[in-house]
Design a protein around this motif. Structure first.
Motif, PDB file in Angstrom:
ATOM      1  N   GLU A  10     -24.287  94.603  66.294  1.00 34.61           N
ATOM      2  CA  GLU A  10     -23.293  95.654  66.205  1.00 34.61           C
ATOM      3  C   GLU A  10     -23.088  96.251  67.596  1.00 34.61           C
ATOM      4  N   ILE A  11     -21.962  96.912  67.788  1.00 27.17           N
ATOM      5  CA  ILE A  11     -21.667  97.543  69.077  1.00 27.17           C
ATOM      6  C   ILE A  11     -22.562  98.766  69.263  1.00 27.17           C
ATOM      7  N   LYS A  12     -23.268  98.808  70.377  1.00 30.64           N
ATOM      8  CA  LYS A  12     -24.156  99.943  70.657  1.00 30.64           C
ATOM      9  C   LYS A  12     -23.332 101.109  71.187  1.00 30.64           C
ATOM     10  N   LYS A  13     -23.235 102.159  70.378  1.00 25.68           N
ATOM     11  CA  LYS A  13     -22.420 103.308  70.763  1.00 25.68           C
ATOM     12  C   LYS A  13     -23.258 104.474  71.297  1.00 25.68           C
ATOM     13  N   GLN A  14     -24.553 104.497  70.941  1.00 28.33           N
ATOM     14  CA  GLN A  14     -25.415 105.557  71.462  1.00 28.33           C
ATOM     15  C   GLN A  14     -25.633 105.353  72.955  1.00 28.33           C
ATOM     16  N   HIS A  15     -25.535 106.436  73.697  1.00 26.31           N
ATOM     17  CA  HIS A  15     -25.605 106.326  75.147  1.00 26.31           C
ATOM     18  C   HIS A  15     -26.025 107.660  75.738  1.00 26.31           C
ATOM     19  N   THR A  66     -18.719  95.767  78.274  1.00 25.15           N
ATOM     20  CA  THR A  66     -18.982  94.877  77.138  1.00 25.15           C
ATOM     21  C   THR A  66     -18.678  95.582  75.818  1.00 25.15           C
ATOM     22  N   GLU A  67     -19.230  96.787  75.663  1.00 25.33           N
ATOM     23  CA  GLU A  67     -19.014  97.522  74.417  1.00 25.33           C
ATOM     24  C   GLU A  67     -17.533  97.825  74.197  1.00 25.33           C
ATOM     25  N   VAL A 119     -12.429  96.659  71.087  1.00 24.72           N
ATOM     26  CA  VAL A 119     -11.017  96.263  71.038  1.00 24.72           C
ATOM     27  C   VAL A 119     -10.863  94.930  70.319  1.00 24.72           C
ATOM     28  N   ILE A 120     -11.774  93.996  70.579  1.00 27.21           N
ATOM     29  CA  ILE A 120     -11.738  92.690  69.911  1.00 27.21           C
ATOM     30  C   ILE A 120     -11.877  92.852  68.400  1.00 27.21           C
ATOM     31  N   LYS A 121     -12.762  93.737  67.985  1.00 30.36           N
ATOM     32  CA  LYS A 121     -12.950  93.979  66.549  1.00 30.36           C
ATOM     33  C   LYS A 121     -11.666  94.506  65.924  1.00 30.36           C
ATOM     34  N   THR A 122     -11.002  95.438  66.617  1.00 31.45           N
ATOM     35  CA  THR A 122      -9.744  95.996  66.108  1.00 31.45           C
ATOM     36  C   THR A 122      -8.649  94.930  66.055  1.00 31.45           C
ATOM     37  N   LEU A 123      -8.567  94.129  67.096  1.00 30.92           N
ATOM     38  CA  LEU A 123      -7.459  93.186  67.247  1.00 30.92           C
ATOM     39  C   LEU A 123      -7.648  91.915  66.418  1.00 30.92           C
ATOM     40  N   MET A 181     -15.456  89.188  66.599  1.00 32.85           N
ATOM     41  CA  MET A 181     -16.332  90.006  67.433  1.00 32.85           C
ATOM     42  C   MET A 181     -17.751  89.435  67.443  1.00 32.85           C
ATOM     43  N   LYS A 182     -18.257  89.047  66.280  1.00 33.65           N
ATOM     44  CA  LYS A 182     -19.615  88.501  66.201  1.00 33.65           C
ATOM     45  C   LYS A 182     -19.725  87.162  66.929  1.00 33.65           C
ATOM     46  N   LYS A 183     -18.667  86.390  66.905  1.00 40.65           N
ATOM     47  CA  LYS A 183     -18.648  85.129  67.649  1.00 40.65           C
ATOM     48  C   LYS A 183     -18.829  85.403  69.147  1.00 40.65           C
ATOM     49  N   VAL A 184     -18.132  86.411  69.652  1.00 35.64           N
ATOM     50  CA  VAL A 184     -18.244  86.766  71.066  1.00 35.64           C
ATOM     51  C   VAL A 184     -19.621  87.342  71.370  1.00 35.64           C
ATOM     52  N   ILE A 185     -20.153  88.146  70.472  1.00 35.47           N
ATOM     53  CA  ILE A 185     -21.509  88.694  70.622  1.00 35.47           C
ATOM     54  C   ILE A 185     -22.521  87.562  70.795  1.00 35.47           C
ATOM     55  N   ASP A 186     -22.413  86.539  69.954  1.00 36.17           N
ATOM     56  CA  ASP A 186     -23.331  85.399  70.051  1.00 36.17           C
ATOM     57  C   ASP A 186     -23.116  84.627  71.350  1.00 36.17           C
ATOM     58  N   ASP A 187     -21.870  84.516  71.759  1.00 36.88           N
ATOM     59  CA  ASP A 187     -21.537  83.769  72.979  1.00 36.88           C
ATOM     60  C   ASP A 187     -22.255  84.341  74.194  1.00 36.88           C
ATOM     61  N   VAL A 188     -22.261  85.674  74.335  1.00 35.46           N
ATOM     62  CA  VAL A 188     -22.866  86.296  75.527  1.00 35.46           C
ATOM     63  C   VAL A 188     -24.302  86.759  75.287  1.00 35.46           C
TER      64      VAL A 188
END
Length: 394
Positions: free
Chosen positions: A245-250, A216-217, A222-226, A232-239
């Motif tokens: 924001e994209i969770k990068k901490q892991h 997902t992340e 990639v969606i944000k870049t493209l 990107m936020k539209k897709v975030i809301d969809d799912v």
């Protein structure tokens, strides 16, 4: 008749215990097995339409086995932008085995992509059937290398990193993978710059993700870049992604001995259900993949997809999905229904004998979290934790 000696009694008891344990551990032994397609081979192949006004995303699949969330999550997420042609491509014109519980038809073969002179904007590399220790398939590696240009965005997902590394594209570039096999993969492919404790890496046009759930992340990045932040936020809301924001901490947490003991304890001393997941036309690929993947990780007695009518269904964004179970033979302890509003009276009659029916659409929670919450209520929080380790989800 002679009396049994003490040694004979002990030997019989040991044999019985070993036999019972071996039988009970069947779900663990079969966790990474794949079920070959044995259905009708007369398919109605039709090449999809390639819209020149849209960007093109190719998801590289292995007919002999591709990880289900690694493939279906990107397929759904890029389609949800409504700005991309998204195609699943494989070497052969035959069903792709998705690990575990599903077969799909590829939309194009490698040869068809070449003949149509398709130059993708994005290449997605999911976890293939050949992972650690094996020789990567020459056709797959060659396809990726032939399609790649310096302008192509490449996204390696989970153990797709092994295939990505084999292409040489990531030499001296950052690459990450599932925490559990990080060390082994780094040893096998030393040329990339291996990175831990991140959900995604990005270096110019090359992206990679940690384990299964982090597809997902990676896609969101990639969606944000493209397409930009708004898409990107539209897709975030969809799912219903749990952050804007994209969770990068892991944390790269491995599936350790304690997790193995917990899994074995569940399999040995608790019920291992036969789980069924109903395939329905217009089914959401993201929700389907999450459900099959999370519940396969619980080491059920079996997990199968099924249909109640016909032989296949068409998913929301046009994939042809075939079940792994004959509808006339299914006997499940637990069934999962993703589209309860579409059930017919006949469906209810077939499903009423199952212990549990699970409906999904009636709240706003991220599907992975919903599945994990349900697993915690069934098997406890400690067991939920090891499923998170399998999915590399934290």
């Amino acid at each position: 008749m002679k009396k049994l000696t003490k040694a004979s009694v002990i030997s019989i008891l040991i044999t019985l215990v070993v036999s019972v344990v071996y039988f009970r551990l069947q779900p663990v032994r079969e966790l990474n097995t794949v079920e070959r397609y044995a259905g009708d081979l007369h398919f109605h192949w039709k090449l999809p339409t390639v819209y020149t006004s849209k960007r093109t995303v190719l998801i590289i699949a292995d007919n002999d086995g591709t990880e289900i969330f690694d493939l279906l999550a990107p397929f759904y997420l890029f389609n949800a932008t409504e700005k991309a042609n998204v195609f699943v491509v494989s070497e052969k014109k035959s069903p792709i085995i998705l690990d575990k519980g599903l077969y799909i038809l590829p939309q194009m073969t490698f040869a068809e992509v070449d003949s149509l002179k398709i130059r993708p904007d994005v290449i997605v590399i999911p976890n293939q059937s050949v992972k650690l220790g094996g020789i990567q398939k020459e056709a797959t590696v060659s396809c990726i290398k032939n399609l790649y240009t310096r302008e192509t965005l490449v996204l390696s997902v989970c153990h797709g990193s092994a295939t990505a590394a084999a292409t040489g594209i990531y030499d001296s570039r950052p690459l990450t993978t599932h925490a559990t096999n990080f060390t082994s993969e780094k040893k096998q492919y030393p040329k990339p710059i291996w990175v831990k404790d991140v959900s995604i890496t990005q270096d110019g046009n090359l992206y990679s993700t940690a384990g299964v759930s982090n597809a997902t992340e990676g896609c969101l990045a990639v969606i944000k870049t493209l397409f930009g932040k708004d898409i990107m936020k539209k897709v975030i809301d969809d799912v219903r992604y749990p952050s804007q924001e994209i969770k990068k901490q892991h944390e790269s947490l491995i599936f350790n001995s304690s997790a193995i003991i917990t899994l074995l304890s569940k399999v040995l001393f608790r019920n291992s259900f036969k789980i069924g997941v109903l395939l329905q036309n217009n089914i959401n690929e993201f929700e389907l993949a999450s459900t099959l993947d999370t519940y396969n990780s619980t080491a059920p007695s079996s997990i199968k997809s099924f249909v109640t009518t016909g032989t296949f269904i068409t998913s929301k964004y046009g994939l042809i999905l075939y079940p792994t179970c004959d509808s006339a033979q299914f006997q499940f302890n637990e069934t999962h229904v993703l589209m309860p509003d579409s059930l017919t009276g006949t469906d209810y009659q077939l499903l009423k004998k199952c212990i549990l029916q699970v409906n999904y659409h009636h709240d706003s929670k991220y599907i992975l979290d919903k599945n994990l919450d349900r697993i915690a209520s069934q098997y406890g929080v400690k067991f939920q934790h090891i499923i998170k380790l399998m999915l590399d989800y934290n």
